[in-house]
Design a protein around this motif. Structure first.
Motif, PDB file in Angstrom:
ATOM      1  N   ILE A 158       0.861  -1.184   0.000  1.00 58.04           N
ATOM      2  CA  ILE A 158       0.000   0.000   0.000  1.00 58.04           C
ATOM      3  C   ILE A 158       0.900   1.237   0.000  1.00 58.04           C
ATOM      4  O   ILE A 158       1.675   1.452   0.929  1.00 58.04           O
ATOM      5  N   GLN A 185      15.072  13.359  -3.947  1.00 59.18           N
ATOM      6  CA  GLN A 185      14.113  12.255  -3.814  1.00 59.18           C
ATOM      7  C   GLN A 185      13.134  12.223  -4.995  1.00 59.18           C
ATOM      8  O   GLN A 185      12.646  11.162  -5.380  1.00 59.18           O
ATOM      9  N   GLY A 203       2.858   5.995   4.100  1.00 61.91           N
ATOM     10  CA  GLY A 203       3.166   7.293   4.675  1.00 61.91           C
ATOM     11  C   GLY A 203       2.440   7.565   5.987  1.00 61.91           C
ATOM     12  O   GLY A 203       1.663   6.752   6.478  1.00 61.91           O
ATOM     13  N   GLY A 222      -1.417   7.411   6.078  1.00 60.92           N
ATOM     14  CA  GLY A 222      -2.015   6.235   5.448  1.00 60.92           C
ATOM     15  C   GLY A 222      -2.932   5.451   6.370  1.00 60.92           C
ATOM     16  O   GLY A 222      -3.110   5.764   7.550  1.00 60.92           O
ATOM     17  N   VAL A 223      -3.467   4.382   5.808  1.00 58.40           N
ATOM     18  CA  VAL A 223      -4.469   3.585   6.522  1.00 58.40           C
ATOM     19  C   VAL A 223      -3.811   2.413   7.288  1.00 58.40           C
ATOM     20  O   VAL A 223      -4.379   1.890   8.242  1.00 58.40           O
TER      21      VAL A 223
HETATM   22  N1  APR Z   1      -4.084   4.024   0.132  1.00 52.18           N
HETATM   23  C1  APR Z   1      -3.133   4.008  -0.845  1.00 52.18           C
HETATM   24  N2  APR Z   1      -2.055   4.793  -0.861  1.00 52.18           N
HETATM   25  C2  APR Z   1      -1.919   5.672   0.143  1.00 52.18           C
HETATM   26  C3  APR Z   1      -2.870   5.747   1.198  1.00 52.18           C
HETATM   27  C4  APR Z   1      -3.984   4.881   1.162  1.00 52.18           C
HETATM   28  N3  APR Z   1      -4.914   4.908   2.118  1.00 52.18           N
HETATM   29  N4  APR Z   1      -2.456   6.699   2.061  1.00 52.18           N
HETATM   30  C5  APR Z   1      -1.324   7.200   1.563  1.00 52.18           C
HETATM   31  N5  APR Z   1      -0.987   6.591   0.399  1.00 52.18           N
HETATM   32  C6  APR Z   1       0.183   6.843  -0.459  1.00 52.18           C
HETATM   33  C7  APR Z   1       0.535   8.314  -0.582  1.00 52.18           C
HETATM   34  O1  APR Z   1      -0.235   8.949  -1.587  1.00 52.18           O
HETATM   35  C8  APR Z   1       2.014   8.261  -0.939  1.00 52.18           C
HETATM   36  O2  APR Z   1       2.230   8.248  -2.334  1.00 52.18           O
HETATM   37  O3  APR Z   1       1.333   6.267   0.131  1.00 52.18           O
HETATM   38  C9  APR Z   1       2.489   6.937  -0.362  1.00 52.18           C
HETATM   39  C10 APR Z   1       3.468   7.135   0.785  1.00 52.18           C
HETATM   40  O4  APR Z   1       4.648   7.692   0.273  1.00 52.18           O
HETATM   41  P1  APR Z   1       5.604   8.650   1.133  1.00 52.18           P
HETATM   42  O5  APR Z   1       4.793   9.620   1.900  1.00 52.18           O
HETATM   43  O6  APR Z   1       6.607   9.185   0.185  1.00 52.18           O
HETATM   44  O7  APR Z   1       6.272   7.676   2.204  1.00 52.18           O
HETATM   45  P2  APR Z   1       7.473   6.633   2.065  1.00 52.18           P
HETATM   46  O8  APR Z   1       7.387   5.855   0.796  1.00 52.18           O
HETATM   47  O9  APR Z   1       7.520   5.933   3.371  1.00 52.18           O
HETATM   48  O10 APR Z   1       8.768   7.502   1.896  1.00 52.18           O
HETATM   49  C11 APR Z   1       9.408   8.112   2.950  1.00 52.18           C
HETATM   50  O11 APR Z   1       9.232  10.218   1.896  1.00 52.18           O
HETATM   51  O12 APR Z   1       7.928  11.656   3.203  1.00 52.18           O
HETATM   52  C12 APR Z   1       9.185  11.380   2.743  1.00 52.18           C
HETATM   53  O13 APR Z   1      10.711  12.228   4.295  1.00 52.18           O
HETATM   54  C13 APR Z   1      10.040  11.085   3.892  1.00 52.18           C
HETATM   55  O14 APR Z   1      11.907  10.767   2.647  1.00 52.18           O
HETATM   56  C14 APR Z   1      10.919  10.071   3.343  1.00 52.18           C
HETATM   57  C15 APR Z   1      10.143   9.288   2.397  1.00 52.18           C
END
Ligand code: APR
Ligand code: PHB
Length: 393
Positions: free
Chosen positions: A8, A102, A163, A166-167
């Motif tokens: 997810i 990034q 993120g 998220g859920v």
């Molecule tokens: N269903 C599907 N996708 C979701 C949901 C949901 N309910 N909620 C959130 N998302 C998606 C978001 O739209 C986002 O694209 O999950 C993705 C999470 O990506 P990131 O926020 O970039 O998190 P992550 O992959 O853990 O990366 C961490 O990103 O935020 C920066 O500083 C942080 O550099 C770090 C990196």
């Protein structure tokens, strides 16, 4: 639909996990709430620990980074009225780090997913996790809606890479989750500008507040300044931003900062947050879904990569040898590294910012910490080790 792992989120954590799993012969489906354009437009930090660089190289994701990224030997710290000093990771540890945005990594990951035909379902809503608590006989599945159509995906594991908002994390019962949080009393205004960057990534502690000069390429700079939590973007036109930025740097560095067109501005609050455990039954959390660090030290992406490294290794071992020991140890192993980076980014945040409620005592202690760091090879070596990144367990 049916797959082995439902992932997810298609941020760096989700897409990198799908890539490495594919290399282990494990299939996955990625679900993303936003559009691909939205995911690709987000601007975040750009400092890659040497371990992150290694993971990208080992998984065939480094071709563009190795051409366009900029290896750095260390970073600089400056503060009002004193000479700056260079925390040299190359000479103390023999390790460099890479400056590569990034946003570019996110593009590279999407391109790699396209090349191998990875299923990435974007603009899905109503994602719900089912039967993942590890009860005997339970078969996990995820439901969601895409373009008005309800979908069900049966799987063996769920990776929550969605993120902070998220859920996945919130699907773990509150009785199981333990959350640790610190909210800092200021935010960062981030600015991207088409100007030549300073040669070093430079962090500044100044009575007017923290500032940071960072690097994207020879013609593109990323700057940040500490601002009040309730500051709005329209209070920061370029005419106010440039003089304020320069006023926080020592005079000779301020002179070297070029002013020019800004192409993006945003304000973000600073927070440290960890949710434990990172595993519940068949659900494994990676990246911002489980933890947030303030950007001081740029650890966020690096932690997402280390979580994915540990989880993909554990799933590879399970599917390859039927050995669950790494899966069972995932949360503890990942959290050791998480807390190490949480501590480092908290330390750097405390060291470099002006806190509105600091007493005269706090201020003196902070200045002497900086003096000590400046004068002690050992203190610098400890910071260099954390900044360039610890090796994986
Ligand atoms: N269903 C599907 N996708 C979701 C949901 C949901 N309910 N909620 C959130 N998302 C998606 C978001 O739209 C986002 O694209 O999950 C993705 C999470 O990506 P990131 O926020 O970039 O998190 P992550 O992959 O853990 O990366 C961490 O990103 O935020 C920066 O500083 C942080 O550099 C770090 C990196
Ligand atoms: C960045 O380049 O965006 C950056 C660099 C270092 C940080 C945070 C952000 O600590």
């Amino acid at each position: 639909m049916k797959t082995q792992v439902v992932i997810i989120g298609s941020g760096p954590a989700g897409l990198l996990l799908s890539e490495i799993l594919h290399r282990h012969g494990v299939e996955s489906v990625v679900l993303e709430r936003s559009s691909r354009e939205h995911v690709l437009s987000r601007i975040r930090a750009g400092v890659l620990e040497s371990t992150t660089v290694d993971v990208l190289r080992q998984n065939g994701l480094a071709a563009r980074m190795d051409v366009e990224g900029h290896p750095h030997d260390g970073m600089r710290i400056a503060w009002a009225g004193r000479d700056s000093f260079f925390v040299d990771t190359a000479s103390t540890l023999g390790r460099r780090f890479m400056v590569y945005g990034q946003t570019s990594i996110q593009e590279d990951l999407y391109a790699a997913a396209d090349r191998r035909g990875q299923p990435v379902l974007t603009e899905v809503s109503d994602v719900v996790l089912h039967d993942f608590d590890g009860a005997p006989g339970a078969r996990p599945f995820v439901t969601c809606v895409q373009q008005g159509q309800a979908l069900r995906i049966d799987c063996e594991f769920i990776a929550g890479c969605d993120g902070f908002h998220g859920v996945s994390r919130r699907s773990i019962p509150e009785t199981v989750r333990r959350e640790y949080e610190k909210v800092y009393p200021f935010g960062w205004l981030g600015v991207m500008a088409r100007v030549k960057p300073l040669p070093d990534i430079t962090y500044v502690n100044n009575p007017r507040g923290f500032a940071l000069a960072s690097y994207r390429n020879e013609k593109l700079s990323r700057f940040y300044i500490q601002v009040a939590l309730d500051d709005q973007l329209d209070a920061w036109p370029d005419e106010r931003f440039w003089p304020e930025l320069k006023s926080r740097f020592p005079a000779e560095m301020a002179q070297a900062i070029e002013e020019g067109p800004t192409i993006e501005k945003s304000i973000a609050p600073l927070r440290s947050f960890v949710s434990e455990p990172m595993r519940y039954g068949a659900l494994y959390l990676c990246g911002d879904a489980a933890h947030i660090v303030p950007p001081t030290g740029a650890k966020g992406l690096n932690l997402a990569v280390s979580d994915v490294y540990y989880l993909s290794r554990a799933l590879g071992r399970w599917y390859g040898k039927g050995d669950a020991s790494l899966l069972d140890g995932y949360s503890e192993t990942a959290l050791r590294r998480v807390w190490s980076s949480v501590r480092t980014s908290w330390y750097l945040t405390n060291l470099l910012h002006r806190f509105p409620h600091f007493s005269a005592f706090d201020q003196k202690a902070q200045e002497h910490e900086l003096d000590y760091l400046k004068s002690s090879h050992f203190a610098q070596a400890a910071l260099a080790e954390q900044y360039a990144g610890l090796p994986f367990e």
